[in-house]
Design a protein around this motif. Structure first.
Motif, PDB file in Angstrom:
ATOM      1  N   ALA A   4       0.821  -1.208   0.000  1.00 26.06           N
ATOM      2  CA  ALA A   4       0.000   0.000   0.000  1.00 26.06           C
ATOM      3  C   ALA A   4       0.853   1.255   0.000  1.00 26.06           C
ATOM      4  N   GLY A   5       1.939   1.230  -0.771  1.00 24.43           N
ATOM      5  CA  GLY A   5       2.725   2.427  -1.008  1.00 24.43           C
ATOM      6  C   GLY A   5       2.255   3.116  -2.276  1.00 24.43           C
ATOM      7  N   MET A   6       3.010   4.097  -2.734  1.00 25.60           N
ATOM      8  CA  MET A   6       2.625   4.853  -3.928  1.00 25.60           C
ATOM      9  C   MET A   6       2.444   3.944  -5.128  1.00 25.60           C
ATOM     10  N   VAL A   7       3.396   3.032  -5.364  1.00 24.64           N
ATOM     11  CA  VAL A   7       3.345   2.201  -6.566  1.00 24.64           C
ATOM     12  C   VAL A   7       2.140   1.264  -6.524  1.00 24.64           C
ATOM     13  N   GLY A  33       6.007   2.285   4.401  1.00 24.15           N
ATOM     14  CA  GLY A  33       7.401   2.049   4.050  1.00 24.15           C
ATOM     15  C   GLY A  33       8.073   3.309   3.527  1.00 24.15           C
ATOM     16  N   ALA A  34       8.744   3.181   2.382  1.00 23.89           N
ATOM     17  CA  ALA A  34       9.509   4.298   1.836  1.00 23.89           C
ATOM     18  C   ALA A  34       8.632   5.443   1.347  1.00 23.89           C
ATOM     19  N   SER A  35       7.328   5.220   1.225  1.00 23.92           N
ATOM     20  CA  SER A  35       6.451   6.268   0.711  1.00 23.92           C
ATOM     21  C   SER A  35       6.191   7.386   1.715  1.00 23.92           C
ATOM     22  N   GLY A 244       8.131  -3.060  -2.444  1.00 26.05           N
ATOM     23  CA  GLY A 244       9.341  -2.274  -2.261  1.00 26.05           C
ATOM     24  C   GLY A 244      10.578  -3.115  -2.036  1.00 26.05           C
ATOM     25  N   ALA A 245      11.330  -2.762  -0.996  1.00 24.54           N
ATOM     26  CA  ALA A 245      12.594  -3.453  -0.723  1.00 24.54           C
ATOM     27  C   ALA A 245      12.392  -4.902  -0.295  1.00 24.54           C
ATOM     28  N   ARG A 343      14.354   1.929   0.531  1.00 22.22           N
ATOM     29  CA  ARG A 343      14.055   2.108  -0.886  1.00 22.22           C
ATOM     30  C   ARG A 343      14.626   0.923  -1.669  1.00 22.22           C
ATOM     31  N   PRO A 344      13.883   0.403  -2.642  1.00 21.53           N
ATOM     32  CA  PRO A 344      14.302  -0.800  -3.364  1.00 21.53           C
ATOM     33  C   PRO A 344      15.220  -0.471  -4.548  1.00 21.53           C
ATOM     34  N   VAL A 345      16.496  -0.785  -4.411  1.00 17.74           N
ATOM     35  CA  VAL A 345      17.498  -0.432  -5.413  1.00 17.74           C
ATOM     36  C   VAL A 345      17.887  -1.681  -6.212  1.00 17.74           C
TER      37      VAL A 345
END
Length: 402
Positions: A4-7, A33-35, A244-245, A343-345
């Motif tokens: 349920a983040g931005m993406v 998360g990162a959002s 994400g990550a 953040r997922p790199v």
């Protein structure tokens, strides 16, 4: 939809636009998360490959500097070292250009994708810059200007104007700043509130949102399903993994072999003597700042650790030490909302968006630092793929099975 983040929420919203019923699952909550705590930049001109030739000079030095923006643990971690080997292999001019060419088409539509959400009823705002780009001395600007030239060379616009006095737009910058620019054509948001508004829009349009759902496995095929840690099995027509990550935990079983490393970012908010109205970027110090709910959010650090590790106060201290060099009238000792997000790199700097090797299972992730700005466009094109079976050229370079 898992995540349920931005993406994840943008993909859910676009699937609803195409007439699909959606259920969004998250183990913690919307924007958990990162959002939530990032800088909230919608800056296509800065949505560029993370790995570049300067890493060969900066990386080894950073490992010896406790205040450097790049940080990683000194421990035996085969997964991390395998990622770093691939990541550094991309630190060439040729690889940078290849990744920039892949990112440019989605960069070019990123802002319009936010307009689409707003016109579609998402009750949130985006705000125009300008962004203030600041340096202590002119020589520090060389790397930033080189990156911006590369962005323009690949087809984007990045209007940059020298500023006689950075304090006219950013009064929190001190006299230590002697060189500054104004970057136009970019926007910013308050990321947590924006993603929460997107989540409300999905629910208001009939979507279901569960924020206590810890998914432990995904079943593909003609009868796809997700399995929760409680043993509950939820059947569905299609599964999208947008975690994400944490994406590899569910996606590897479906043929997604690209490494995804948590590149953790830190932030906090502070009060300022004069109101903050514009984003500020300090490239030499790797600090990104944004007005946020009456305060000033200061974000930085690329910390390669496991995504679930706790916040390390020393990373906050490192950002504070850098900020003290170039800021004034900022209450750095009275910090609010101290945060770390993973953040997922990916090693090659390209997201992972598309079909997996399993029928009816898709992934959307691996955006690195750019999940906020690229999230709505990613959702648009992934929803198109799920709905029609056609991969839009914009996301073709992001094949998760590459």
């Amino acid at each position: 939809m898992i995540g349920a983040g931005m993406v994840g929420l943008a993909t859910a919203w676009h699937l609803q636009e195409r007439g699909h019923k959606v259920t969004v699952l998250d183990r913690e909550g919307v924007a958990a998360g990162a959002s939530w705590g990032n800088a909230g930049w919608l800056a296509p001109a800065k949505t560029i490959p993370l790995s570049d030739p300067s890493l060969w000079r900066y990386g080894p030095t950073a490992l010896l500097d406790a205040d450097a923006a790049l940080s990683m643990p000194l421990r035996v971690d085969p997964g991390l070292w395998a990622f770093l080997a691939r990541f550094m292999a991309q630190a060439t001019a040729r690889a940078w250009d290849a990744t920039m060419a892949a990112l440019t088409p989605i960069d070019l539509v990123a802002l319009a994708a936010f307009d689409e959400l707003e016109l579609g009823g998402v009750d949130a705002w985006t705000r125009e810059g300008p962004f203030v780009i600041a340096f202590e001395k002119e020589s520090q600007a060389a790397g930033f200007l080189r990156e911006l030239d590369g962005v323009v060379r690949h087809g984007q616009e990045a209007p940059l104007t020298p500023l006689d006095a950075a304090t006219s737009l950013a009064p929190m910058l001190s006299d230590a700043v002697t060189c500054a620019y104004r970057l136009d054509g970019q926007r910013f948001i308050e990321p947590g509130p924006y993603v929460e508004a997107l989540g409300r829009a999905v629910v208001d349009r009939g979507g279901h949102l569960r924020t206590d759902a810890h998914v432990v496995s995904v079943v593909g095929g003609t009868d796809p399903a997700v399995v929760l840690d409680t043993g509950e099995r939820l059947s569905t027509g299609t599964v999208v993994i947008a975690t994400g990550a944490w994406l590899p935990r569910l996606a590897q079983a479906h043929g997604v072999r690209t490494l995804v490393q948590a590149g953790r970012g830190y932030s906090f908010t502070v009060d300022t003597e004069q109101p903050a109205e514009h984003p500020v970027y300090l490239p030499h110090h790797r600090i990104a700042c944004t007005p946020y709910r009456g305060r000033f959010r200061i974000a930085g650090t690329m910390e390669f650790r496991r995504p679930d590790e706790p916040l390390h106060p020393r990373r906050i201290e490192a950002i504070v030490n850098q900020a003290r060099r170039v800021m004034t009238g900022v209450d750095l000792d009275n910090r609010h909302d101290e945060w770390v997000g993973s953040r997922p790199v990916t090693p090659d700097g390209r997201p992972l968006v598309g079909r997996t090797a399993s029928e009816n299972v898709y992934v959307a992730g691996g955006h690195g630092m750019w999940g906020i700005v690229l999230g709505p466009a990613t959702g648009r094109y992934l929803a198109q793929l799920i709905d029609t079976g056609e991969t839009h050229p914009t996301i073709r370079p992001f094949d998760p099975l590459r």
